[in-house]
Motif scaffolding. Structure first.
Motif, PDB file in Angstrom:
ATOM      1  N   SER A  33       0.844  -1.191   0.000  1.00 36.07           N
ATOM      2  CA  SER A  33       0.000   0.000   0.000  1.00 36.07           C
ATOM      3  C   SER A  33       0.880   1.242   0.000  1.00 36.07           C
ATOM      4  CB  SER A  33      -0.904   0.035   1.240  1.00 36.07           C
ATOM      5  OG  SER A  33      -1.734  -1.097   1.280  1.00 36.07           O
ATOM      6  N   THR A  85      -3.662   4.242  -0.430  1.00 30.06           N
ATOM      7  CA  THR A  85      -4.329   3.397  -1.428  1.00 30.06           C
ATOM      8  C   THR A  85      -3.850   1.963  -1.288  1.00 30.06           C
ATOM      9  OG1 THR A  85      -2.607   3.896  -3.057  1.00 30.06           O
ATOM     10  CG2 THR A  85      -4.611   5.231  -3.136  1.00 30.06           C
ATOM     11  N   GLN A  86      -4.715   1.026  -1.614  1.00 29.54           N
ATOM     12  CA  GLN A  86      -4.367  -0.385  -1.635  1.00 29.54           C
ATOM     13  C   GLN A  86      -4.009  -0.729  -3.079  1.00 29.54           C
ATOM     14  OE1 GLN A  86      -4.440  -2.132   1.276  1.00 29.54           O
ATOM     15  NE2 GLN A  86      -3.458  -3.889   0.339  1.00 29.54           N
ATOM     16  N   THR A  87      -2.716  -0.870  -3.379  1.00 26.33           N
ATOM     17  CA  THR A  87      -2.272  -1.022  -4.758  1.00 26.33           C
ATOM     18  C   THR A  87      -2.322  -2.457  -5.261  1.00 26.33           C
ATOM     19  OG1 THR A  87      -0.002  -1.201  -3.959  1.00 26.33           O
ATOM     20  CG2 THR A  87      -0.773   0.980  -4.588  1.00 26.33           C
ATOM     21  N   ASN A 147      -2.649   4.873   5.470  1.00 22.96           N
ATOM     22  CA  ASN A 147      -2.782   4.029   4.280  1.00 22.96           C
ATOM     23  C   ASN A 147      -3.578   4.799   3.234  1.00 22.96           C
ATOM     24  OD1 ASN A 147      -3.114   2.063   2.392  1.00 22.96           O
ATOM     25  ND2 ASN A 147      -3.914   0.514   3.799  1.00 22.96           N
TER      26      ASN A 147
END
Length: 392
Positions: free
Chosen positions: A63, A309-311, A307
């Protein structure tokens, strides 16, 4: 003739020997000197000392995050400054620092001798009120039968109603001093008052002491309801667009402690902190019970990672595989390794999302297929390339 021939042979031999030595010197020089500034040669002894571990990229769920400082804060609505509501002498303290109290619990006892005067006034006015009411009723009856008694009736009515007003005012004052006027008699007169807790919480500061003379408004103690303790993150204006309510936050103690706390962003303030030049972002612990953790104290500081973005799954390397220099970030890969040592090449990289000791890496130069990357010992290799001697 033979002499000249021998001289020629000797000269030719010396030339051959000199060329051989020159070639040997050049070979040694080439072996010792790296091909370029981005090439590092390590001897077998150095390889043993470095304890280098090789590997390649692995896919990791990473992330993008924003690192900030945070402070544990308690809102003013959850802090009570308990003060004396009248003057008096402290005759008893029922609490001390770091003790929990319930709402309405007794904090201190104040002795107020002049409280007897107020109780005396109320009781005397109460007895007088009975007499005045009787006089009022008597003059009222006379007034109905004799017009000349009107003046006396009006005075009796005025005195009675004035006494009623005084009775209500004195009763209200007694209630402020925690005395029930309906139950007050000459048998239960009081000279001591109780100071009680307006909220439940922990006594975080004691101000009063036994025998102290207090005036109205003097502080007695401070009570903090630490169940509402929450982290406030300090975010610079340039990063504010990346932050929004609901994002998860990882909190940890400074100094590399392994203990971490999960939280989420609750709301963002709309003003800039004049001292820090940042915006306060309020977060809440995912586990509300953490606010009562003995290691979390009001005013304490924590490291925070927001956090963003959740990539998803990204090609990553251990963070220790990346070295940071003045002109950027780099990794090393091994070109060859044999009994004479090993040759490593440095290439620049761009860093991305990170987490759990791994970081997404994008190479900015060509990397040979199936290249063996230095996962552990990269800083040792870098130090040797810079001519820094490692301690034996």
């Amino acid at each position: 003739m033979n002499f000249i021939k021998n001289i020629s042979i000797l000269a030719l031999a010396l030339i051959v020997v000199a060329c051989g030595k020159k070639a040997e010197t050049e070979t040694k020089s080439e072996t010792a000197k790296p091909e370029s500034a981005n090439t590092v040669v390590l001897s077998p002894a150095q390889l043993v000392q470095a304890n280098i571990q090789m590997g390649t990229f692995t896919l990791r769920p990473l992330s993008e995050y924003l690192e900030t400082n945070s402070e544990l804060v308690l809102g003013k609505e959850h802090i009570a400054q308990v003060s004396a509501f009248t003057d008096g002498i402290v005759s008893g303290l029922r609490v001390h620092s770091n003790v929990t109290v319930a709402k309405g619990g007794v904090i201190a006892v104040i002795r107020k001798p002049d409280l007897l005067d107020l109780q005396q006034q109320f009781l005397e006015n109460k007895d007088r009120l009975v007499f005045l009411e009787t006089e009022y009723q008597r003059y009222k009856a006379l007034n109905e039968n004799d017009a000349t008694a009107t003046k006396n009736f009006q005075k009796a009515e005025s005195d009675w109603r004035s006494a009623q007003t005084s009775s209500k005012l004195l009763a209200a004052k007694l209630k402020q001093y925690q005395i029930d006027p309906a139950k007050l008699t000459t048998e239960n007169l009081r000279t001591e008052l109780l100071i009680t807790a307006p909220i439940a919480g922990l006594v975080t500061r004691m101000d009063a002491s036994m025998g102290a003379a207090l005036h109205m408004g003097d502080p007695v103690c401070e009570i903090s309801n630490l169940a509402f303790l929450h982290p406030v993150l300090y975010v610079f204006e340039k990063d504010l667009a990346k932050v929004k309510a609901g994002q998860s936050v990882a909190l940890s103690f400074p100094g590399g402690s392994d203990q971490a706390f999960a939280a989420h962003i609750d709301y963002l303030e709309r003003t800039v902190d004049a001292d820090r030049k940042t915006v306060k972002v309020h977060a809440r612990f995912d586990n509300p019970g953490l606010a009562n953790n003995q290691h979390l104290a009001k005013g304490g500081f924590l490291n925070a990672k927001i956090n963003l973005t959740q990539t998803g799954m990204l090609e990553a390397l251990p963070e220790e595989a990346v070295i940071q220099e003045r002109d950027g970030n780099f990794i090393f890969y091994q070109e060859r390794s044999d009994s004479k040592g090993a040759i490593f090449h440095k290439i620049p990289v761009k860093l991305g999302a990170a987490g759990n000791g791994y970081i997404a890496v994008q190479t900015l130069a060509s990397l040979p297929p199936n290249a063996a990357i230095v996962l552990k010992g990269a800083y040792y290799v870098s130090a040797q390339g810079a001519g820094v001697s490692a301690e034996e």
